[in-house]
Design a protein around this motif. Structure first.
Motif, PDB file in Angstrom:
ATOM      1  N   PHE A   1       0.817  -1.257  -0.001  1.00 49.39           N
ATOM      2  CA  PHE A   1      -0.036   0.154   0.149  1.00 49.39           C
ATOM      3  C   PHE A   1       0.885   1.432   0.015  1.00 49.39           C
ATOM      4  CE2 PHE A   1      -3.345   2.850   1.009  1.00 49.39           C
ATOM      5  CZ  PHE A   1      -4.480   2.324   0.781  1.00 49.39           C
ATOM      6  N   SER A   2       0.626   2.334  -0.874  1.00 49.36           N
ATOM      7  CA  SER A   2       1.779   3.541  -1.173  1.00 49.36           C
ATOM      8  C   SER A   2       0.573   4.373  -0.516  1.00 49.36           C
ATOM      9  CB  SER A   2       1.999   3.653  -2.537  1.00 49.36           C
ATOM     10  OG  SER A   2       0.815   3.813  -3.469  1.00 49.36           O
ATOM     11  N   TYR A   3       0.927   5.333   0.311  1.00 47.56           N
ATOM     12  CA  TYR A   3       0.330   6.393   0.759  1.00 47.56           C
ATOM     13  C   TYR A   3       1.054   7.490   1.356  1.00 47.56           C
ATOM     14  CZ  TYR A   3       1.952   4.599   5.372  1.00 47.56           C
ATOM     15  OH  TYR A   3       2.505   3.899   6.498  1.00 47.56           O
ATOM     16  N   PHE A   4       0.433   8.627   1.576  1.00 47.79           N
ATOM     17  CA  PHE A   4       0.922   9.883   2.318  1.00 47.79           C
ATOM     18  C   PHE A   4       0.534  10.400   3.510  1.00 47.79           C
ATOM     19  CE2 PHE A   4      -2.954  11.920   0.569  1.00 47.79           C
ATOM     20  CZ  PHE A   4      -2.896  12.917   1.205  1.00 47.79           C
ATOM     21  N   ILE A  38       0.977   3.576  -7.247  1.00 49.89           N
ATOM     22  CA  ILE A  38       2.099   2.971  -7.861  1.00 49.89           C
ATOM     23  C   ILE A  38       1.543   1.756  -8.488  1.00 49.89           C
ATOM     24  CG2 ILE A  38       4.179   1.551  -7.417  1.00 49.89           C
ATOM     25  CD1 ILE A  38       4.663   2.957  -4.951  1.00 49.89           C
ATOM     26  N   ILE A  39       1.829   1.224  -9.923  1.00 48.07           N
ATOM     27  CA  ILE A  39       1.729  -0.021 -10.593  1.00 48.07           C
ATOM     28  C   ILE A  39       2.940  -0.526 -10.958  1.00 48.07           C
ATOM     29  CG2 ILE A  39      -0.825   0.829 -11.351  1.00 48.07           C
ATOM     30  CD1 ILE A  39       0.486   0.705 -14.099  1.00 48.07           C
ATOM     31  N   GLN A  40       2.959  -1.890 -11.182  1.00 46.40           N
ATOM     32  CA  GLN A  40       4.109  -2.618 -11.645  1.00 46.40           C
ATOM     33  C   GLN A  40       3.954  -2.791 -13.247  1.00 46.40           C
ATOM     34  OE1 GLN A  40       5.692  -5.909  -9.733  1.00 46.40           O
ATOM     35  NE2 GLN A  40       7.636  -5.653 -10.642  1.00 46.40           N
ATOM     36  N   GLY A  41       4.519  -2.438 -14.344  1.00 47.57           N
ATOM     37  CA  GLY A  41       4.537  -2.556 -15.457  1.00 47.57           C
ATOM     38  C   GLY A  41       4.652  -3.947 -16.235  1.00 47.57           C
ATOM     39  N   PRO A  42       4.392  -4.317 -17.260  1.00 50.70           N
ATOM     40  CA  PRO A  42       5.122  -5.482 -17.742  1.00 50.70           C
ATOM     41  C   PRO A  42       6.431  -5.390 -18.154  1.00 50.70           C
ATOM     42  CG  PRO A  42       3.910  -4.099 -19.424  1.00 50.70           C
ATOM     43  CD  PRO A  42       3.424  -3.387 -18.165  1.00 50.70           C
ATOM     44  N   ASP A  43       7.122  -4.347 -17.897  1.00 51.11           N
ATOM     45  CA  ASP A  43       8.540  -4.043 -17.971  1.00 51.11           C
ATOM     46  C   ASP A  43       9.426  -4.393 -16.746  1.00 51.11           C
ATOM     47  OD1 ASP A  43       7.793  -1.795 -16.557  1.00 51.11           O
ATOM     48  OD2 ASP A  43       8.442  -0.278 -17.895  1.00 51.11           O
ATOM     49  N   GLY A  44       8.405  -4.751 -15.767  1.00 48.75           N
ATOM     50  CA  GLY A  44       9.135  -5.005 -14.384  1.00 48.75           C
ATOM     51  C   GLY A  44       9.285  -3.801 -13.481  1.00 48.75           C
ATOM     52  N   LEU A  45       9.449  -2.548 -14.079  1.00 50.22           N
ATOM     53  CA  LEU A  45       9.479  -1.377 -13.375  1.00 50.22           C
ATOM     54  C   LEU A  45       8.003  -0.940 -12.628  1.00 50.22           C
ATOM     55  CD1 LEU A  45      11.229   1.125 -15.776  1.00 50.22           C
ATOM     56  CD2 LEU A  45      12.213   0.215 -13.814  1.00 50.22           C
ATOM     57  N   PHE A  46       8.335  -0.150 -11.431  1.00 53.27           N
ATOM     58  CA  PHE A  46       7.267   0.229 -10.736  1.00 53.27           C
ATOM     59  C   PHE A  46       7.020   1.832 -11.014  1.00 53.27           C
ATOM     60  CE2 PHE A  46       8.630  -3.160  -7.813  1.00 53.27           C
ATOM     61  CZ  PHE A  46       7.542  -3.773  -7.572  1.00 53.27           C
ATOM     62  N   HIS A  47       5.816   2.032 -11.692  1.00 50.27           N
ATOM     63  CA  HIS A  47       5.632   3.445 -12.049  1.00 50.27           C
ATOM     64  C   HIS A  47       4.594   4.252 -11.176  1.00 50.27           C
ATOM     65  CE1 HIS A  47       7.275   2.371 -16.002  1.00 50.27           C
ATOM     66  NE2 HIS A  47       6.875   1.424 -16.163  1.00 50.27           N
ATOM     67  N   MET A  48       5.062   5.154 -10.975  1.00 51.73           N
ATOM     68  CA  MET A  48       4.245   6.020  -9.702  1.00 51.73           C
ATOM     69  C   MET A  48       3.713   7.534 -10.138  1.00 51.73           C
ATOM     70  SD  MET A  48       5.075   6.943  -5.801  1.00 51.73           S
ATOM     71  CE  MET A  48       6.425   8.105  -6.007  1.00 51.73           C
ATOM     72  N   VAL A  49       2.632   8.000  -9.960  1.00 51.87           N
ATOM     73  CA  VAL A  49       2.227   9.182 -10.248  1.00 51.87           C
ATOM     74  C   VAL A  49       1.350   9.755  -8.629  1.00 51.87           C
ATOM     75  CG1 VAL A  49       1.797   9.049 -12.660  1.00 51.87           C
ATOM     76  CG2 VAL A  49      -0.029   8.466 -10.914  1.00 51.87           C
ATOM     77  N   TRP A  50       1.797  11.151  -8.748  1.00 49.25           N
ATOM     78  CA  TRP A  50       1.184  11.597  -7.386  1.00 49.25           C
ATOM     79  C   TRP A  50       0.558  13.205  -7.777  1.00 49.25           C
ATOM     80  CZ3 TRP A  50       6.294  10.834  -8.489  1.00 49.25           C
ATOM     81  CH2 TRP A  50       7.056  11.881  -8.405  1.00 49.25           C
ATOM     82  N   ILE A  83      -2.592   7.436   8.308  1.00 52.20           N
ATOM     83  CA  ILE A  83      -2.479   6.838   6.708  1.00 52.20           C
ATOM     84  C   ILE A  83      -3.409   7.875   5.911  1.00 52.20           C
ATOM     85  CG2 ILE A  83      -4.063   4.946   7.196  1.00 52.20           C
ATOM     86  CD1 ILE A  83      -2.593   3.797   4.723  1.00 52.20           C
ATOM     87  N   ARG A  84      -2.986   8.497   4.751  1.00 54.86           N
ATOM     88  CA  ARG A  84      -3.931   9.277   3.926  1.00 54.86           C
ATOM     89  C   ARG A  84      -4.246   8.285   2.592  1.00 54.86           C
ATOM     90  NH1 ARG A  84      -4.908  14.350   4.958  1.00 54.86           N
ATOM     91  NH2 ARG A  84      -6.664  13.931   3.574  1.00 54.86           N
ATOM     92  N   HIS A  85      -4.787   9.069   1.763  1.00 55.72           N
ATOM     93  CA  HIS A  85      -5.286   8.465   0.388  1.00 55.72           C
ATOM     94  C   HIS A  85      -4.141   7.715  -0.231  1.00 55.72           C
ATOM     95  CE1 HIS A  85      -7.231   9.439  -3.583  1.00 55.72           C
ATOM     96  NE2 HIS A  85      -6.477   8.654  -3.797  1.00 55.72           N
ATOM     97  N   GLY A  86      -4.304   6.672  -0.736  1.00 55.37           N
ATOM     98  CA  GLY A  86      -3.057   5.707  -1.403  1.00 55.37           C
ATOM     99  C   GLY A  86      -3.669   4.602  -2.307  1.00 55.37           C
ATOM    100  N   THR A  87      -2.707   3.745  -2.798  1.00 53.64           N
ATOM    101  CA  THR A  87      -3.138   2.774  -3.599  1.00 53.64           C
ATOM    102  C   THR A  87      -2.547   1.321  -3.388  1.00 53.64           C
ATOM    103  OG1 THR A  87      -1.359   3.146  -5.183  1.00 53.64           O
ATOM    104  CG2 THR A  87      -3.698   4.137  -5.423  1.00 53.64           C
ATOM    105  N   VAL A  88      -3.445   0.284  -3.598  1.00 51.99           N
ATOM    106  CA  VAL A  88      -2.975  -1.067  -2.990  1.00 51.99           C
ATOM    107  C   VAL A  88      -2.591  -1.921  -4.548  1.00 51.99           C
ATOM    108  CG1 VAL A  88      -5.462  -2.039  -3.418  1.00 51.99           C
ATOM    109  CG2 VAL A  88      -3.619  -3.264  -2.016  1.00 51.99           C
TER     110      VAL A  88
END
Length: 305
Positions: free
Chosen positions: A27-30, A74-86, A288-293
């Motif tokens: 879980f990513s959060y701020f 955060i999502i993990q793409g098919p390239d194996g990298l973790f991509h994050m926006v905020w 914990i505040r707004h995040g993604t799983v």
């Protein structure tokens, strides 16, 4: 006897290796206003969450004028990298982006001007969904453009609609387009594939004449269009925002911020029609505040610890 002992030892080793490779939840959060950056927590069952690294920040924000890191997705793409926006700011026309191989070492932070061409007031709670059919990433967020939807200009906290861009390389982006408008003020959308269709969980931000402040589910056969009007809310008689969803076995779990109560909640469903509030079972890090799983390999969390 020796053969039997070796067989038992092999089974124990194989079992331990399997356990180590089992997927877990991240879980990513701020916290606060997002000024100290990215926080991470993990769970094996979806109900009991533990913060990582003593709940300290994994990445300090540098993008945008206000240098915030709110609503990290955060999502993990098919390239194996973790991509994050905020969200980089309450009032800027940009969003933040960075990538990582291990969630520890990060690329330089981009300040992506997704709404620079518009008279936009903000860009809130961006999220990413990978479009496997077109092999591209879809980034979407909520924005208010004063006067764009006059019928609802005075009926909510700002006048948000959902917009999106696509990218294949996080270097070039398409021009922002409208993603969701059904005649009401909407924020905090998150999209998950479900077989051949897509599920969008969102917040109705209507204030007048009667505050809504609830979460809803809408569906479409296309990732970036075709989502209809919401039906009944999936959350109860409280204000909720920031949904993030994941399917565990046959059960959908939607986590969200009960922000007026300063705590987190979760609703679950096996049919996406009947929803059960199981917030009393949920244990989350303090503040914990707004995040993604998202699901990750157990080894990812082991490295983070």
């Amino acid at each position: 006897m020796r053969k039997l002992l070796m067989s038992v030892l092999w089974m124990l080793f194989a079992g331990a290796t399997f356990a180590q490779q089992k997927d877990v939840l991240l879980f990513s959060y701020f916290k606060g206003n997002g000024e100290d950056g990215l926080h991470l927590a993990w769970s094996e069952d979806g109900y009991n969450w533990k913060s990582l690294r003593g709940d300290s920040s994994f990445l300090k924000p540098t993008a945008g004028k206000d240098k915030l890191m709110r609503d990290p997705c955060i999502i993990q793409g098919p390239d194996g990298l973790f991509h994050m926006v905020w969200t980089v700011s309450w009032h800027e026309k940009t969003i933040g982006y960075a990538s990582s191989k291990d969630l520890v070492h990060w690329s330089g932070q981009q300040n992506v001007p997704v709404m620079a061409h518009e008279n936009a007031s903000n860009c809130w709670a961006p999220e990413i969904t990978y479009d496997a059919k077109k092999k591209q990433y879809v980034i979407y967020w909520a924005t208010t453009i004063p006067g764009r939807f006059p019928a609802t200009d005075t009926l909510g906290d700002n006048n948000h609609r959902m917009y999106y861009v696509t990218t294949k390389d996080f270097k070039t982006y398409t021009k922002a387009q409208l993603l969701y408008d059904q005649g009401f003020n909407v924020i905090d959308a998150t999209i998950q594939p479900d077989g051949k269709r897509y599920l969008m969980f969102l917040k109705d931000e209507t204030v007048k004449p009667v505050p809504q402040k609830k979460l809803y589910l809408v569906t479409s056969n296309k990732l970036t269009s075709g989502y209809g009007k919401p039906t009944t809310p999936i959350t109860g008689n409280y204000w909720a925002e920031g949904p993030t969803a994941i399917k565990i076995g046959n059960t959908w779990m939607v986590y969200f911020d009960k922000y007026t109560q300063h705590k987190y909640g979760v609703v679950t469903s096996t049919d996406l029609v009947n929803w059960k509030d199981e917030s009393d079972r949920l244990s989350m890090p303090k503040g914990i505040r707004h995040g993604t799983v998202l699901k990750v390999k157990r080894e990812v969390v082991d490295r983070l610890q």
